[in-house]
Structures are given as C-alpha cells and as structure tokens.
Design a protein around this motif. Structure first.
Motif, PDB file in Angstrom:
ATOM      1  N   ALA A 190       6.816  52.384  53.466  1.00  0.00           N
ATOM      2  CA  ALA A 190       6.382  53.630  52.830  1.00  0.00           C
ATOM      3  C   ALA A 190       5.847  54.617  53.860  1.00  0.00           C
ATOM      4  O   ALA A 190       6.161  55.810  53.829  1.00  0.00           O
ATOM      5  CB  ALA A 190       5.316  53.336  51.765  1.00  0.00           C
ATOM      6  N   VAL A 217       8.694  53.107  46.891  1.00  0.00           N
ATOM      7  CA  VAL A 217       8.482  51.801  47.513  1.00  0.00           C
ATOM      8  C   VAL A 217       7.076  51.293  47.220  1.00  0.00           C
ATOM      9  O   VAL A 217       6.882  50.131  46.821  1.00  0.00           O
ATOM     10  CB  VAL A 217       8.723  51.886  49.035  1.00  0.00           C
ATOM     11  CG1 VAL A 217       8.222  50.621  49.734  1.00  0.00           C
ATOM     12  CG2 VAL A 217      10.201  52.083  49.328  1.00  0.00           C
ATOM     13  N   ALA A 218       6.080  52.160  47.419  1.00  0.00           N
ATOM     14  CA  ALA A 218       4.696  51.741  47.193  1.00  0.00           C
ATOM     15  C   ALA A 218       4.459  51.394  45.730  1.00  0.00           C
ATOM     16  O   ALA A 218       3.773  50.414  45.409  1.00  0.00           O
ATOM     17  CB  ALA A 218       3.743  52.838  47.646  1.00  0.00           C
ATOM     18  N   GLU A 253      10.850  58.682  48.252  1.00  0.00           N
ATOM     19  CA  GLU A 253      11.203  57.278  48.478  1.00  0.00           C
ATOM     20  C   GLU A 253       9.974  56.467  48.869  1.00  0.00           C
ATOM     21  O   GLU A 253       9.821  55.305  48.458  1.00  0.00           O
ATOM     22  CB  GLU A 253      12.262  57.168  49.562  1.00  0.00           C
ATOM     23  CG  GLU A 253      13.606  57.763  49.188  1.00  0.00           C
ATOM     24  CD  GLU A 253      14.560  57.784  50.365  1.00  0.00           C
ATOM     25  OE1 GLU A 253      15.004  56.698  50.784  1.00  0.00           O
ATOM     26  OE2 GLU A 253      14.862  58.895  50.855  1.00  0.00           O
ATOM     27  N   ALA A 254       9.087  57.067  49.667  1.00  0.00           N
ATOM     28  CA  ALA A 254       7.853  56.374  50.053  1.00  0.00           C
ATOM     29  C   ALA A 254       7.019  56.040  48.818  1.00  0.00           C
ATOM     30  O   ALA A 254       6.495  54.920  48.692  1.00  0.00           O
ATOM     31  CB  ALA A 254       7.053  57.242  51.012  1.00  0.00           C
ATOM     32  N   GLU A 293      -1.054  54.294  50.774  1.00  0.00           N
ATOM     33  CA  GLU A 293       0.275  54.854  51.034  1.00  0.00           C
ATOM     34  C   GLU A 293       0.821  55.590  49.815  1.00  0.00           C
ATOM     35  O   GLU A 293       1.477  56.626  49.957  1.00  0.00           O
ATOM     36  CB  GLU A 293       1.236  53.766  51.484  1.00  0.00           C
ATOM     37  CG  GLU A 293       1.056  53.326  52.924  1.00  0.00           C
ATOM     38  CD  GLU A 293       1.088  54.488  53.892  1.00  0.00           C
ATOM     39  OE1 GLU A 293       1.917  55.415  53.711  1.00  0.00           O
ATOM     40  OE2 GLU A 293       0.291  54.498  54.833  1.00  0.00           O
ATOM     41  N   LEU A 294       0.573  55.063  48.628  1.00  0.00           N
ATOM     42  CA  LEU A 294       1.028  55.756  47.424  1.00  0.00           C
ATOM     43  C   LEU A 294       0.317  57.101  47.291  1.00  0.00           C
ATOM     44  O   LEU A 294       0.961  58.126  46.994  1.00  0.00           O
ATOM     45  CB  LEU A 294       0.763  54.900  46.192  1.00  0.00           C
ATOM     46  CG  LEU A 294       1.205  55.508  44.857  1.00  0.00           C
ATOM     47  CD1 LEU A 294       2.687  55.848  44.858  1.00  0.00           C
ATOM     48  CD2 LEU A 294       0.861  54.563  43.704  1.00  0.00           C
ATOM     49  N   ALA A 310       1.742  59.524  49.864  1.00  0.00           N
ATOM     50  CA  ALA A 310       3.087  59.979  49.515  1.00  0.00           C
ATOM     51  C   ALA A 310       3.033  61.052  48.436  1.00  0.00           C
ATOM     52  O   ALA A 310       3.736  62.071  48.511  1.00  0.00           O
ATOM     53  CB  ALA A 310       3.938  58.800  49.049  1.00  0.00           C
ATOM     54  N   ARG A 343       7.560  58.223  54.867  1.00  0.00           N
ATOM     55  CA  ARG A 343       6.773  59.465  54.810  1.00  0.00           C
ATOM     56  C   ARG A 343       6.856  60.202  56.135  1.00  0.00           C
ATOM     57  O   ARG A 343       6.938  61.442  56.179  1.00  0.00           O
ATOM     58  CB  ARG A 343       5.329  59.128  54.452  1.00  0.00           C
ATOM     59  CG  ARG A 343       4.432  60.311  54.186  1.00  0.00           C
ATOM     60  CD  ARG A 343       3.139  59.879  53.500  1.00  0.00           C
ATOM     61  NE  ARG A 343       2.533  58.742  54.149  1.00  0.00           N
ATOM     62  CZ  ARG A 343       1.751  58.808  55.223  1.00  0.00           C
ATOM     63  NH1 ARG A 343       1.482  59.985  55.769  1.00  0.00           N
ATOM     64  NH2 ARG A 343       1.221  57.719  55.748  1.00  0.00           N
TER      65      ARG A 343
END
Length: 257
Positions: free
Chosen positions: A69, A84-85, A80-81, A101-102, A105, A73
């Motif tokens: 992720a 994935v998260a 997409e990041a 990370e979420l 993003a 980014r």
C-alpha cells in the motif's frame, strides 16, 4: 511462483538478489527480516514489485500488505493503495500500520472523511504515537471539520514537539486559516529539526511567498527544486498575490509521516 520470485530478484538487484535463495523444494518462502529491511530503501516501483510478490504469496501477511500500500501510494496509485489496505484489514482489523496506510491513502486521494475512522482507531491502539493524530488532523481538515482538526494537531504536537511532520501539517492548517505569520513560525521550527526535509522547506517557501517576499521564497525553492518547477511555483505565487493571497498549496501537505 518460485521461478517468478527468482526473476524479481534479478530485476531488483542488488538489494534483494537474495530472494532467489527463497526457492526451496519447489515452495515459495517469505523473505526474511533483513531482506525486507533492505527493500525499504528501494524506490517505490521496486518496492511495489517486491511487496506485491510477498502479498501474492501470502494474502494474510499484514506487513506485506502495508508495504505494498505504501509503495502504491508512492507511485500515485492511491485508489489501489486504499484497496490493498482495506482488504488486508479484514483479516487484521487492529493492525496499526495497515490502519495508517489506509488513512494515508484516503488523504492522498482527497477523501479525508474516509481517513477519519482508521486514523482514530490507530490513535486508540497507539495512544503515544503522534502519526495517527497528525493524519487525523489532516483528515478532519479535508472533511471541513476545523475545530476537530485544530484539536488533533495540538494533540500531535504535544506528543512530538520536535518532529517536523506534525509541525509542518499544523503550519499548513494555520496557513489555510490565513495565519501566514503563525505558519511561518512553525515551519521555521520544522526546517531547523533533524527530521525537517524538502517538504518543510518548500512549505516555508510557499508561506514566505504568500506574504509577498518573493525573492526569499525563490531562494528557498531553488535549494531543492529544478529551475522549471521553481518557475511554476513562482508563477503560482504571483497569481495568488494578484488575487489577494490567502490560498494554500494543498499538494505540499506532509500527509502525516
């Protein structure tokens, strides 16, 4: 899969050439901690290839998901990041790096409202970590919840008064409210810190320029940027000043570290 990993090792050499040794008895094995640490020093494209392979081998690998992720980014593939998260958090709902990370993003794609919940949860899981709070502050800003943004910024600064990222994010919050002098003071603190980098310096150039001190802003900008980008930034500043100033350069936000 084993042959695929060997090919990836060749592409990413020399830092991850040891991946070829992961193929044993026809099975794909996860990279060890040292190999993963080495990969973190590579560029986003190489990291995306590596972590993508690790995540494909084991979709339950939270570290691989967070690494992928982050790399996506870094390539500007923010949707997409986030995807994935989000998928990885189904299996690991309390994984703080994945939550961060979420949130990052969502902020990077300009959807701060959706970053609020993961940033809040990460903050509750790690109450002494400033990173979730500075992300939460930026998320609140994007959601136009200014009072909550101010409170989160102050909480982050209380935890990390000597970190450049929360100082920089708070400075841009002040600039967005029109307090350019206050923003400049915070940014000068940030650039003097060991963790201060190009983001803080270029935000300082922006804030100085918006106060009409274009020669000083130009000097700051030229320390880090190529001539054509400096020219573009100065054109932006001249246009902003011609319209009375007060606008901010959203793309220069630090994004929570």
């Amino acid at each position: 899969m084993c042959r695929k990993r060997a090919r990836l090792a060749t592409v990413l050499a020399p830092a991850v050439v040891a991946l070829a040794s992961l193929c044993a008895n026809g099975a794909a094995l996860a990279a060890d901690a040292q190999q993963r640490a080495e990969v973190r020093r590579l560029d986003p494209l190489a990291r995306a290839a590596f972590w993508g392979s690790e995540f494909q081998a084991n979709a339950g690998d939270a570290e691989a998901a967070a690494g992928l992720a982050q790399a996506l980014r870094g390539l500007g593939r923010n949707d997409e990041a986030a995807e994935v998260a989000t998928k990885a958090l189904v299996a690991h709902p309390d994984d703080a790096p994945l939550l961060l990370e979420l949130a990052r993003a969502h902020i990077a794609r300009g959807q701060g409202f959706y970053a609020i919940e993961p940033a809040r949860k990460a903050a509750s899981l790690s109450p002494r970590d400033w990173r979730p709070l500075t992300l939460l502050a930026v998320a609140y800003e994007q959601a136009q919840r200014d009072d909550e943004a101010e409170a989160a910024h102050r909480q982050a600064l209380a935890l990390a008064p000597n970190e450049a990222t929360p100082l920089t994010n708070y400075a841009m919050h002040l600039a967005a409210k029109g307090d350019l002098a206050g923003a400049e003071a915070q940014l000068r603190r940030a650039v003097a810190l060991p963790s201060g980098g190009i983001q803080a310096r270029q935000n300082l150039a922006l804030v100085v320029g918006l106060q009409g001190r274009l020669p000083e802003a130009e000097k700051l900008a030229r320390a880090d940027l190529p001539p054509e980008q400096v020219a573009n930034n100065l054109a932006y500043l001249r246009a902003a000043l011609g319209q009375g100033g007060g606008r901010t350069w959203e793309s220069l936000k630090a994004g929570g570290g």
